[in-house]
Enzyme design. Structure first.
Site, short mmCIF file in Angstrom:
data_model
loop_
_atom_site.label_atom_id
_atom_site.label_comp_id
_atom_site.label_asym_id
_atom_site.label_seq_id
_atom_site.Cartn_x
_atom_site.Cartn_y
_atom_site.Cartn_z
N TYR A 122 0.81 -1.22 0.00
CA TYR A 122 0.00 0.00 0.00
C TYR A 122 0.84 1.28 0.00
CZ TYR A 122 0.73 -0.59 5.07
OH TYR A 122 1.29 -0.80 6.32
N HIS A 161 -7.27 -2.78 2.18
CA HIS A 161 -6.49 -2.74 3.42
C HIS A 161 -7.32 -3.20 4.61
CE1 HIS A 161 -4.80 -1.10 7.13
NE2 HIS A 161 -3.64 -1.36 6.55
N ARG A 190 -12.07 -0.21 7.44
CA ARG A 190 -11.95 1.19 7.88
C ARG A 190 -11.20 2.03 6.85
NH1 ARG A 190 -7.84 -1.37 10.84
NH2 ARG A 190 -5.79 -0.36 10.66
N HIS A 197 -7.20 -7.26 5.33
CA HIS A 197 -7.05 -7.34 6.78
C HIS A 197 -8.45 -7.37 7.39
CE1 HIS A 197 -2.99 -5.06 6.38
NE2 HIS A 197 -2.72 -6.31 6.67
N GLU A 239 -8.64 -7.62 12.86
CA GLU A 239 -7.39 -7.81 13.61
C GLU A 239 -7.51 -7.20 15.01
OE1 GLU A 239 -2.58 -6.89 13.19
OE2 GLU A 239 -4.00 -6.08 11.73
N HIS A 274 -5.66 -12.42 9.29
CA HIS A 274 -5.81 -12.40 10.75
C HIS A 274 -7.14 -13.03 11.18
CE1 HIS A 274 -2.18 -10.10 10.92
NE2 HIS A 274 -2.73 -9.04 10.33
N ASP A 305 3.96 -11.46 7.90
CA ASP A 305 3.38 -10.14 8.14
C ASP A 305 4.43 -9.08 8.45
OD1 ASP A 305 1.66 -8.08 8.65
OD2 ASP A 305 0.60 -9.02 10.29
#
Length: 444
Positions: free
Chosen positions: A120, A202, A205, A229, A232, A266, A317
């Site tokens: 990213y 990503h 949010r 993601h 997490e 995750h 990660d």
């Protein structure tokens, strides 16, 4: 060009066979012959246990520069993130290439033949595009080629700092502004023999709900892997409930993101309904145990997810360590701590998560198996080190998964080419020096 490798022992997914001859041509395995007691003339000898190349399904290459630095003092994921932003702000295409080249070489030394780079860091500080819009992604692709490993570049949409919030100062260089602009930029990247182009969200949010479908549609149209993601942190779940009245998993499901080519990374803090949604849709789960414990994230419901139908893969990660054998056993050992019972996965099942299922999550279902037609990507683990010496040969897989470390990787072959021989990288002679130099440059 035809090559022959002779493995002292080889794991053929269902069993370990002694004396296995592997014939390779044009980067693929053309024949697997068992019961070959002595190496054929001209064969390259692999002493130890040869397994399919390991798949690191979740990587942030620049996080390698944080190793050690973030262990000073206390804090949470969110305080760790501020340190991460500082490192991200210093990277250029040139310095990122040098760092990633060394990191991917470290992965090759650890037996990793394919990395999923969750990328990213797209633009210059402040969000200004480089003259070549994909300069950072191209640097990662070139770095993997130099290090001799395959890469799936999971180009990541990252558009906001939170629900209804614009990117903060650090995140401006991550953002394309809209999902449509992200899709236009990433469409200029092309697959090659060693590199596949995938997509990532990503997090819920970081991509507004109305734009989730744009990313999912881009991946669907290209039959590309899509990673995200997911849950997490409990704070993300709480914010999603406040903004949308549902969990992140439900939000993704409602916008067409889940499915067999999607992997949630995750998947830590899930409800029973979330687990059912992921499993019934065939959405994968990438567990990253060393990072999840390093960041105090929690232990995800991996057993329940797999039982529900979610295939498991593994990633390093943040690269607190780069060791897929450690990730594999940590998934089992975490579950033992959580439940106070043992034996949730066999060693073979853990190894499949680190190999065939990981490669499939990265869009390479033709990797991760030692069989004719598969990519000639495999690695050999020493069975005579201080960690692995002693157990019976029939326990070679158990020894590798539960006792060996990345330091026990003796050979790594990618596309039939020996990238690591006797523990030494064939393309980058001094990987430790390359890491020290590239990380040191970010501090100066």
């Amino acid at each position: 060009m035809q090559l022959t490798y002779w493995a002292e022992q080889a794991w053929l997914e269902t069993n370990v066979e002694p004396g296995v001859s592997l014939e390779v041509a044009d980067g693929r395995i053309t024949a697997v012959r068992t019961g070959v007691e002595t190496p054929p003339q001209g064969a390259q000898v692999l002493r130890g246990l040869t397994i399919p190349g390991l798949a690191n399904a979740h990587s942030h290459a620049f996080h390698r520069a944080l190793r050690g630095t973030v262990q000073v003092g206390s804090g949470t994921f969110w305080t760790w993130r501020e340190v991460m932003y500082q490192v991200a702000s210093r990277l250029t295409p040139e310095t990122y290439f040098e760092l990633a080249r060394a990191v991917y070489a470290e992965m090759a030394l650890a037996g990793i033949t394919n990395v999923g780079e969750f990328h990213y860091l797209h633009h210059a500080p402040g969000g200004v595009s480089y003259a070549v819009p994909n300069a950072m992604g191209e640097a990662l692709i070139a770095a993997a080629a130099d290090a001799g490993v395959r890469i799936t570049l999971l180009d990541t949409a990252y558009l906001s700092s939170g629900f209804g919030q614009a990117p903060n100062q650090h995140q401006l260089r991550f953002s394309d502004g809209t999902a449509e602009a992200w899709a236009e930029r990433v469409s200029a990247l092309k697959d090659s023999d060693h590199a596949l182009i995938g997509a990532a969200i990503h997090s819920v949010r970081a991509v507004p709900a109305a734009q989730l479908g744009t990313v999912a549609e881009w991946a669907t149209a290209r039959r590309a892997p899509l990673h995200v993601h997911l849950s997490e942190q409990t704070a993300e779940n709480d914010a999603c409930l406040a903004a949308h009245g549902c969990t992140p998993t439900r939000l993704l499901a409602d916008h067409g993101v889940l499915g067999p080519r999607t992997t949630g990374v995750h998947n830590t803090h899930l409800t029973d309904e979330d687990i059912a949604l992921l499993g019934s849709s065939g959405t994968g789960t990438c567990m990253c145990p060393t990072t999840e414990r390093d960041l105090a994230d929690g232990i995800g419901p991996a057993v329940a997810l797999q039982h529900a139908g979610s295939p498991l893969s593994l990633g390093s990660d943040s690269h607190a360590v780069i060791d897929l054998l450690e990730e594999a056993r940590a998934m089992e050992l975490n579950e033992r701590l959580r439940t106070r019972t043992r034996g949730h996965w066999t060693a073979a099942a853990l190894l499949r998560a680190a190999t065939s299922d990981g490669h499939a999550a990265l869009g390479r279902p033709d990797a991760g198996r030692i069989e004719p037609g598969a990519l000639a990507d495999f690695t050999t683990v020493a069975l005579d080190s201080v960690r692995t010496a002693g157990p019976l040969p029939r326990l070679a897989v158990e020894t590798a998964v539960f006792a060996a470390t990345s330091a026990d990787v003796r050979h790594t072959i990618v596309g039939g080419r020996q990238v690591v021989r006797d523990g030494v990288h064939a393309l980058i002679p001094d990987v430790a020096q390359a890491l020290a130099r590239s990380i040191g440059a970010l501090r100066s």
